[in-house]
Scaffold this motif. Structure first.
Motif, mmCIF file in Angstrom:
data_model
loop_
_atom_site.group_PDB
_atom_site.id
_atom_site.type_symbol
_atom_site.label_atom_id
_atom_site.label_comp_id
_atom_site.label_asym_id
_atom_site.label_seq_id
_atom_site.Cartn_x
_atom_site.Cartn_y
_atom_site.Cartn_z
ATOM 1 N N ARG A 1 22.413 -58.602 24.836
ATOM 2 C CA ARG A 1 22.382 -59.188 23.437
ATOM 3 C C ARG A 1 22.918 -58.021 22.637
ATOM 4 N NH1 ARG A 1 16.393 -60.211 21.833
ATOM 5 N NH2 ARG A 1 16.398 -58.165 21.738
ATOM 6 N N ASN A 2 23.794 -58.235 21.754
ATOM 7 C CA ASN A 2 24.208 -56.954 21.150
ATOM 8 C C ASN A 2 23.393 -56.710 20.031
ATOM 9 O OD1 ASN A 2 25.397 -59.783 20.020
ATOM 10 N ND2 ASN A 2 26.253 -58.350 18.531
ATOM 11 N N TRP B 1 35.315 -59.040 12.462
ATOM 12 C CA TRP B 1 34.068 -59.600 12.371
ATOM 13 C C TRP B 1 33.540 -59.906 13.813
ATOM 14 C CZ3 TRP B 1 34.644 -63.847 7.981
ATOM 15 C CH2 TRP B 1 35.128 -63.097 6.837
ATOM 16 N N HIS B 2 34.465 -60.327 14.499
ATOM 17 C CA HIS B 2 34.283 -61.289 15.574
ATOM 18 C C HIS B 2 34.356 -60.484 17.095
ATOM 19 C CE1 HIS B 2 34.360 -64.235 12.613
ATOM 20 N NE2 HIS B 2 35.639 -63.903 12.632
ATOM 21 N N LEU B 3 34.850 -59.197 16.790
ATOM 22 C CA LEU B 3 35.414 -58.514 18.006
ATOM 23 C C LEU B 3 34.532 -57.906 18.994
ATOM 24 C CD1 LEU B 3 38.399 -58.113 18.689
ATOM 25 C CD2 LEU B 3 38.447 -55.769 17.816
ATOM 26 N N GLU B 4 33.365 -57.419 18.434
ATOM 27 C CA GLU B 4 32.415 -56.761 19.316
ATOM 28 C C GLU B 4 31.874 -57.399 20.536
ATOM 29 O OE1 GLU B 4 28.408 -56.387 17.426
ATOM 30 O OE2 GLU B 4 29.307 -56.696 15.532
ATOM 31 N N CYS B 5 31.566 -58.796 20.060
ATOM 32 C CA CYS B 5 30.970 -59.637 21.457
ATOM 33 C C CYS B 5 32.139 -60.102 22.129
ATOM 34 C CB CYS B 5 30.689 -60.994 20.497
ATOM 35 S SG CYS B 5 29.278 -60.971 19.584
ATOM 36 N N THR B 6 33.289 -60.024 21.905
ATOM 37 C CA THR B 6 34.354 -60.090 22.853
ATOM 38 C C THR B 6 34.617 -58.968 23.606
ATOM 39 O OG1 THR B 6 35.781 -61.770 21.468
ATOM 40 C CG2 THR B 6 36.864 -60.604 23.174
ATOM 41 N N ALA B 7 34.484 -57.767 23.215
ATOM 42 C CA ALA B 7 34.760 -56.818 23.945
ATOM 43 C C ALA B 7 33.304 -56.285 24.833
ATOM 44 C CB ALA B 7 34.635 -55.460 22.696
ATOM 45 N N MET B 8 31.976 -56.627 24.255
ATOM 46 C CA MET B 8 30.933 -56.270 24.996
ATOM 47 C C MET B 8 30.467 -57.113 26.071
ATOM 48 S SD MET B 8 28.822 -54.059 22.034
ATOM 49 C CE MET B 8 28.552 -55.497 20.867
ATOM 50 N N VAL C 1 21.578 -55.255 11.833
ATOM 51 C CA VAL C 1 20.609 -54.278 11.704
ATOM 52 C C VAL C 1 20.648 -53.686 10.341
ATOM 53 C CG1 VAL C 1 19.765 -54.073 13.920
ATOM 54 C CG2 VAL C 1 21.711 -52.816 13.188
ATOM 55 N N TYR C 2 20.700 -54.546 9.207
ATOM 56 C CA TYR C 2 20.864 -53.780 7.811
ATOM 57 C C TYR C 2 19.632 -54.637 7.235
ATOM 58 C CZ TYR C 2 22.248 -58.299 6.015
ATOM 59 O OH TYR C 2 22.217 -59.712 5.554
ATOM 60 N N GLN D 1 21.328 -53.982 25.820
ATOM 61 C CA GLN D 1 21.509 -54.291 24.288
ATOM 62 C C GLN D 1 22.681 -53.194 23.688
ATOM 63 O OE1 GLN D 1 17.560 -55.462 22.272
ATOM 64 N NE2 GLN D 1 16.820 -54.129 23.740
ATOM 65 N N PRO D 2 23.758 -53.453 23.966
ATOM 66 C CA PRO D 2 24.946 -52.613 23.340
ATOM 67 C C PRO D 2 25.012 -52.617 22.198
ATOM 68 C CG PRO D 2 25.770 -54.614 24.408
ATOM 69 C CD PRO D 2 24.376 -54.930 24.439
ATOM 70 N N SER D 3 25.421 -51.615 21.183
ATOM 71 C CA SER D 3 25.631 -51.842 19.842
ATOM 72 C C SER D 3 27.193 -51.646 19.769
ATOM 73 C CB SER D 3 25.077 -50.586 19.075
ATOM 74 O OG SER D 3 25.680 -49.158 19.657
ATOM 75 N N ALA D 4 27.541 -52.085 18.670
ATOM 76 C CA ALA D 4 28.985 -52.401 18.321
ATOM 77 C C ALA D 4 29.449 -50.829 18.145
ATOM 78 C CB ALA D 4 29.077 -53.170 17.122
#
Length: 487
Positions: free
Chosen positions: A66-67, A221-228, A33-34, A122-125
């Motif tokens: 969906r993050n 870069w890829h961590l948020e999806c794994t975590a959430m 979201v930028y 809809q979790p945010s990083a």
RNA sequence: GGUCUCUUGGCCGAGUGGUUAGGCACCGGUCUGCAAAACCGUCUACUCCAGUUCGAAUCUGGAAGAGACCUCCA
């Protein structure tokens, strides 16, 4: 009947079997979201909305996550190492979170217009930094990561040597990649160019930063999806989706992270939507064909001949299978607009049909074929082709060329309710609060015109018709009277 | 350069070893005061070459072209 889905992992259509039926866990990579939501966001938004809707329709209890990516993606231009959101924030003198909130809202508004259902979560990083740090710790403990100058990197070579799994999703071969990886800043911190960051130490000017055991910084870069995904769907869940462009390195790296942190792959089915092209070209800012959804909806982009409504866009996207590339052009969009109009008009005309004793049409067969199409990897274009068949049936019923009994009529109504509205998620954009007023006004004018016609005052009659037409109201004369539609 | 994918009629776009996808556009007809809509009908395909096959647009091999990823990206 059984649902088959195309699994990118095996490159085959596979029977869909949830881990814990009737529950289904669906995770899809959401927007960064930028910036404003663009055409490219519409495809995955709608494609996975269809899966969410259909899985629900056939009885599954779906948790759809969906993050919102509001942190952590590095830029690769002159401002290397600076967070995208931080960069934009500094330029506009706003808080990073303010920017993220603003564009999140804009994104969701656009998705609402497209009638994309909101996901369950809809979790945010930025709201899951702790969870991400925990995963970095797990991977470090397992021995597949190392700390270097305050940053933590994933050890791709060791992972590959131990598991032989790096590349299972994208079919990459590590040796090939080593030859082609570019020289990037910060590369010297890595043992190997193919390694990727799990945690990045923030530069002094970097505004978005969090404390961690290794440095003040931000997650990789890829961590948020794994975590959430792990947090909300479990360490192993059913479906992970996203755009084809995320296949590598994003999804490949997610698999690596899960294998090292949890001991197994994150998901059973990987599903990827294909890209959208514009007049055969990839959409890109540098190509001058970058279209935001807002521009599309009000026709303000220079390559657009006119505005296209959200439902036209949605219908257009659904007329292609989600795994095919889809080419945007004015001509194609116009064709979709007209086709959708025809379908909706037929549906509206359903209420004019009265049942008869005989029945010459087979609605159940159409319904059955729609089910078969969706069960074959969500083949929406086929479903739509059957709905057009149903539209022809409706028109023929009105013309008296076919007959339908009460049961059949009920099935026909249900066919459109279920398939067009509930599953394909089309809504009739004509229905609004003003409709009763408009209906009354148009009816009044039509009566005036009928008087003129009765007097064979064709000039007056045509004038009224033309004036209505200029307002978007089209008059249709027929034996049984006058009807009208709104453009 | 590497990996992957694609190439269908005027346009968009499904699908399959032998039978009309569908939509839009075009053309003819019915209907209409005229028009629009609707209905009926017609027309235009499977990039090229070679092979497998009784038969391939569909399978195999080759060629050409296009795209995606390899770098933030839906």
């Amino acid at each position: 009947m059984e649902l088959y889905v195309y699994n990118t992992l095996t490159r085959k259509k596979e029977l869909f079997k949830p881990i814990n039926p009737p529950n289904v866990g669906l995770y899809v990579c959401g927007p960064t979201v930028y910036g404003d939501a663009h055409l490219g966001h519409a495809r995955p938004g709608i494609s996975f909305d269809i899966m969410f809707r259909y899985l629900t329709f056939i009885g599954y209890k779906v948790r759809y996550v969906r993050n919102i990516t509001d942190v952590g993606h590095l830029e690769n231009d002159s401002d290397q190492g600076e967070d995208k959101i931080a960069k934009k924030a500094r330029l506009e003198q706003l808080e990073p979170m303010e920017i993220a909130q603003y564009y999140t809202k804009r994104y969701l508004d656009a998705m609402d217009l497209l009638n994309v259902l909101r996901p369950s979560i809809q979790p945010s990083a930025s709201g899951h930094i702790m969870e991400q740090i925990e995963i970095v710790e797990k991977i470090l403990e397992a021995g597949y990561a190392y700390v270097s100058e305050g940053s933590v990197y994933f050890d791709v070579l060791k992972y590959q040597n131990d598991t032989n799994k790096y590349g299972i999703l994208s079919n990459r071969v590590i040796e090939d990649m080593l030859q082609t990886t570019r020289e990037l800043e910060g590369q010297h911190e890595k043992r190997n160019p193919a390694d990727f960051a799990l945690w990045k130490k923030a530069q002094p000017e970097h505004i978005m930063r969090w404390k961690s055991p290794w440095s003040d910084g931000f997650p990789g870069w890829h961590l948020e999806c794994t975590a959430m995904s792990a947090k909300y769907l479990g360490e192993k869940f059913d479906i992970h989706g996203g755009g084809l462009d995320l296949l590598f390195p994003h999804h490949e790296s997610e698999i690596a992270q899960s294998v090292c942190a949890f001991g197994h792959e994150p998901t059973n089915y990987w599903i990827h939507n294909n890209m959208i092209t514009i007049a055969g070209q990839k959409m890109g800012k540098s190509l001058g064909n970058f279209i935001t959804l807002e521009q599309l909806f009000n026709g303000t982009h220079k390559i657009l001949n006119k505005a296209y409504s959200p439902m036209t866009i949605r219908f257009f996207i659904l007329q292609a299978h989600y795994r095919s590339t889809l080419d945007f052009s004015n001509e194609a969009l116009l064709a979709a607009e007209k086709g959708l109009k025809r379908l909706l008009e037929a549906q509206r005309n359903l209420k004019k049909i009265s049942p008869s004793k005989e029945n010459t049409v087979n609605i159940n067969e159409i319904n059955q074929k729609c089910l078969e199409a969706m069960n074959d990897d969500f083949n929406t274009p086929i479903v739509i082709s059957y709905l057009f068949e149903a539209a022809t049936i409706i028109n023929r019923l009105i013309e008296g060329q076919e007959k339908i009994d009460e049961k059949g009529l009920e099935a026909l109504n249900k066919l459109f309710d279920n398939w067009l509205f509930e599953i394909l998620g089309i809504k009739d954009e004509l229905s609004s609060n003003m409709m009763p007023t408009i209906e009354g006004l148009v009816k009044m004018i039509i009566e005036l015109r009928q008087d003129a016609r009765a007097n064979k005052d064709w000039a007056k009659s045509d004038e009224l018709r033309d004036k209505l037409a200029s307002l978007g109201v089209k008059i249709k004369d027929s034996k049984d009277g006058v009807s009208w539609t709104l453009d």
